[in-house]
Design a protein around this motif. Structure first.
Motif, PDB file in Angstrom:
ATOM      1  N   GLU A 245      41.357  35.520  36.375  1.00 43.55           N
ATOM      2  CA  GLU A 245      42.617  35.018  35.807  1.00 43.55           C
ATOM      3  C   GLU A 245      43.598  36.164  35.576  1.00 43.55           C
ATOM      4  OE1 GLU A 245      44.477  31.416  33.832  1.00 43.55           O
ATOM      5  OE2 GLU A 245      42.634  31.641  34.964  1.00 43.55           O
ATOM      6  N   PHE A 246      43.118  37.251  34.974  1.00 44.21           N
ATOM      7  CA  PHE A 246      43.981  38.403  34.716  1.00 44.21           C
ATOM      8  C   PHE A 246      44.463  39.040  36.024  1.00 44.21           C
ATOM      9  CE2 PHE A 246      41.843  38.461  30.500  1.00 44.21           C
ATOM     10  CZ  PHE A 246      42.979  38.484  29.703  1.00 44.21           C
ATOM     11  N   LEU A 247      43.572  39.156  37.005  1.00 43.23           N
ATOM     12  CA  LEU A 247      43.942  39.787  38.269  1.00 43.23           C
ATOM     13  C   LEU A 247      44.906  38.915  39.068  1.00 43.23           C
ATOM     14  CD1 LEU A 247      40.532  41.357  39.376  1.00 43.23           C
ATOM     15  CD2 LEU A 247      42.508  42.493  38.364  1.00 43.23           C
ATOM     16  N   LEU A 248      44.743  37.603  38.995  1.00 47.03           N
ATOM     17  CA  LEU A 248      45.690  36.707  39.661  1.00 47.03           C
ATOM     18  C   LEU A 248      47.070  36.793  39.013  1.00 47.03           C
ATOM     19  CD1 LEU A 248      43.426  33.564  40.227  1.00 47.03           C
ATOM     20  CD2 LEU A 248      44.438  34.996  42.010  1.00 47.03           C
TER      21      LEU A 248
ATOM     22  N   ALA B  46      40.867  39.572  43.703  1.00 45.32           N
ATOM     23  CA  ALA B  46      40.941  38.931  42.383  1.00 45.32           C
ATOM     24  C   ALA B  46      39.659  38.177  42.046  1.00 45.32           C
ATOM     25  CB  ALA B  46      42.142  37.981  42.322  1.00 45.32           C
ATOM     26  N   TRP B  47      38.985  37.629  43.070  1.00 43.12           N
ATOM     27  CA  TRP B  47      37.749  36.881  42.816  1.00 43.12           C
ATOM     28  C   TRP B  47      36.485  37.737  42.964  1.00 43.12           C
ATOM     29  CZ3 TRP B  47      41.019  32.827  45.420  1.00 43.12           C
ATOM     30  CH2 TRP B  47      41.414  31.837  44.501  1.00 43.12           C
ATOM     31  N   ILE B  48      36.523  38.710  43.864  1.00 40.78           N
ATOM     32  CA  ILE B  48      35.307  39.497  44.118  1.00 40.78           C
ATOM     33  C   ILE B  48      35.096  40.604  43.083  1.00 40.78           C
ATOM     34  CG2 ILE B  48      34.278  41.171  45.715  1.00 40.78           C
ATOM     35  CD1 ILE B  48      35.140  39.469  48.010  1.00 40.78           C
ATOM     36  N   LEU B  49      36.150  41.327  42.711  1.00 39.80           N
ATOM     37  CA  LEU B  49      36.000  42.459  41.793  1.00 39.80           C
ATOM     38  C   LEU B  49      35.373  42.064  40.448  1.00 39.80           C
ATOM     39  CD1 LEU B  49      39.221  44.623  42.370  1.00 39.80           C
ATOM     40  CD2 LEU B  49      36.861  45.170  42.991  1.00 39.80           C
TER      41      LEU B  49
ATOM     42  N   VAL C 190      39.122  44.680  34.300  1.00 40.26           N
ATOM     43  CA  VAL C 190      39.528  43.311  34.652  1.00 40.26           C
ATOM     44  C   VAL C 190      40.485  42.681  33.647  1.00 40.26           C
ATOM     45  CG1 VAL C 190      37.362  42.934  35.885  1.00 40.26           C
ATOM     46  CG2 VAL C 190      37.550  42.169  33.520  1.00 40.26           C
ATOM     47  N   ALA C 191      40.738  43.331  32.524  1.00 42.47           N
ATOM     48  CA  ALA C 191      41.647  42.755  31.528  1.00 42.47           C
ATOM     49  C   ALA C 191      42.751  43.724  31.114  1.00 42.47           C
ATOM     50  CB  ALA C 191      40.856  42.303  30.303  1.00 42.47           C
ATOM     51  N   LEU C 192      42.372  44.871  30.551  1.00 40.05           N
ATOM     52  CA  LEU C 192      43.370  45.782  30.004  1.00 40.05           C
ATOM     53  C   LEU C 192      44.299  46.346  31.074  1.00 40.05           C
ATOM     54  CD1 LEU C 192      44.499  47.198  27.534  1.00 40.05           C
ATOM     55  CD2 LEU C 192      42.812  49.018  27.860  1.00 40.05           C
ATOM     56  N   LEU C 193      43.745  46.870  32.168  1.00 40.15           N
ATOM     57  CA  LEU C 193      44.580  47.452  33.227  1.00 40.15           C
ATOM     58  C   LEU C 193      45.507  46.413  33.875  1.00 40.15           C
ATOM     59  CD1 LEU C 193      42.173  49.999  35.005  1.00 40.15           C
ATOM     60  CD2 LEU C 193      44.052  50.474  33.420  1.00 40.15           C
ATOM     61  N   PRO C 194      45.007  45.201  34.190  1.00 41.07           N
ATOM     62  CA  PRO C 194      45.934  44.187  34.716  1.00 41.07           C
ATOM     63  C   PRO C 194      47.054  43.835  33.738  1.00 41.07           C
ATOM     64  CG  PRO C 194      43.682  43.562  35.212  1.00 41.07           C
ATOM     65  CD  PRO C 194      43.608  44.752  34.309  1.00 41.07           C
TER      66      PRO C 194
END
Length: 308
Positions: free
Chosen positions: A109-112, A146-149, A202-206
């Motif tokens: 979700e965050f990466l998308l 976005a889904w694999i990482l 997956v959260a802070l950096l995005p």
């Protein structure tokens, strides 16, 4: 040792008077789940069938809504079964699988949202290069990553937890999230550090990337015409609202584990249900009402007579 742990059953102890309100809980959750499936699927369907919505921005929106459906499906079917069962239990291996899916899809979700922010940045700040930068190949790569990482990173703590010795078999929740760590006798420092790295990746950096891109958009549109500012607000505001909403819900998920027994059981259940009910319904409402082109197709779908 591993087989013994994996065959262990865990009691989902977050339910409040499940026997007394079993049917009511079931009907409410079933209704919400159907609404989530229908509302998200309708917009994804509209994006698929209408050629003018085959743009990167709408493809990312469709992916985000599909992600919400997957996220809900990880939780709701098991929750519905539990409300009809005399005992709310789950095998430890199934619990770890749910844990993995919950956080990997949450990370997606965050990466998308980060991919959507980049798309808006290129569209508004580099319009002449947009078609070159945001090609089909670029969009495909961003979606795959976005889904694999998140899935590959969250697989590590899930795998390590499979062979951990358990000292408790009662989970303080209605589904398996990071409260599974409270079941383990020992949580190593290496495991904590690894989880922090995942959280950052997956959260802070995005989130930081999204804030940076939107700040750049704000600076450039402030110097531009009123029409450009209006366009930027129409396309960027829904993404920011969704980001803020999801970030607060994820922060709650982390905080409740730290509060542990100090958090009232009934309040914990209410807030947990907010997490799994509110956000998957919030996304289609936000994009369906605030995105002009999607809203137009929705009106044509549900009110065809008014379009004549």
């Amino acid at each position: 040792m591993g087989d013994e742990v994996n065959s262990t059953y865990v009691v989902l102890g977050g339910h409040v008077e499940a026997d007394k309100y079993r049917l009511l809980y079931f009907l409410i959750i079933l209704t919400i789940y159907i609404l989530i499936l229908c509302s998200n699927s309708v917009i994804v369907y509209l994006i698929l069938i209408h050629q003018n919505l085959h743009e990167p921005m709408y493809i990312f929106i469709a992916s985000l809504l599909l992600n919400s459906v997957l996220w809900s499906t990880v939780i709701y079917p098991k929750l519905l079964i539990d409300f009809l069962s005399e005992k709310q239990i789950i095998s430890y291996s199934a619990c770890l699988l749910q844990f993995h899916m919950f956080y990997s899809i949450g990370g997606s979700e965050f990466l998308l949202l980060a991919a959507m922010a980049y798309d808006r940045y290129v569209s508004i700040c580099k319009p002449l290069k947009y078609s070159v930068i945001m090609s089909k190949t670029t969009v495909s790569i961003l979606l795959i990553l976005a889904w694999i990482l998140p899935a590959s990173q969250v697989a590590v703590p899930a795998g390590l937890s499979a062979n951990k010795k358990l000292c408790s078999f009662i989970l303080k929740g209605v589904f398996c999230n990071n409260t599974i760590y409270k079941l383990q006798c020992v949580v190593s420092r290496a495991q904590i550090i690894h989880d922090m790295v995942i959280l950052i990746n997956v959260a802070l950096l995005p989130v930081l990337f999204i804030l940076f891109t939107y700040s750049r958009i704000l600076i450039i549109t402030y110097r531009s015409s009123r029409e450009v500012r209006k366009k930027a607000a129409q396309t960027c505001l829904p993404h920011l609202v969704v980001l803020i909403n999801f970030s607060f819900l994820c922060a709650f998920d982390v905080i409740t584990v730290q509060l542990d027994s100090d958090f009232p059981k009934t309040l914990r259940l209410i807030m947990t249900l907010q997490l799994i009910m509110y956000h998957p319904l919030f996304n289609p409402i936000m994009y369906g009402l605030k995105m002009k082109e999607i809203s137009k197709h929705l009106k044509r779908l549900f009110f065809p007579a008014k379009q004549i």
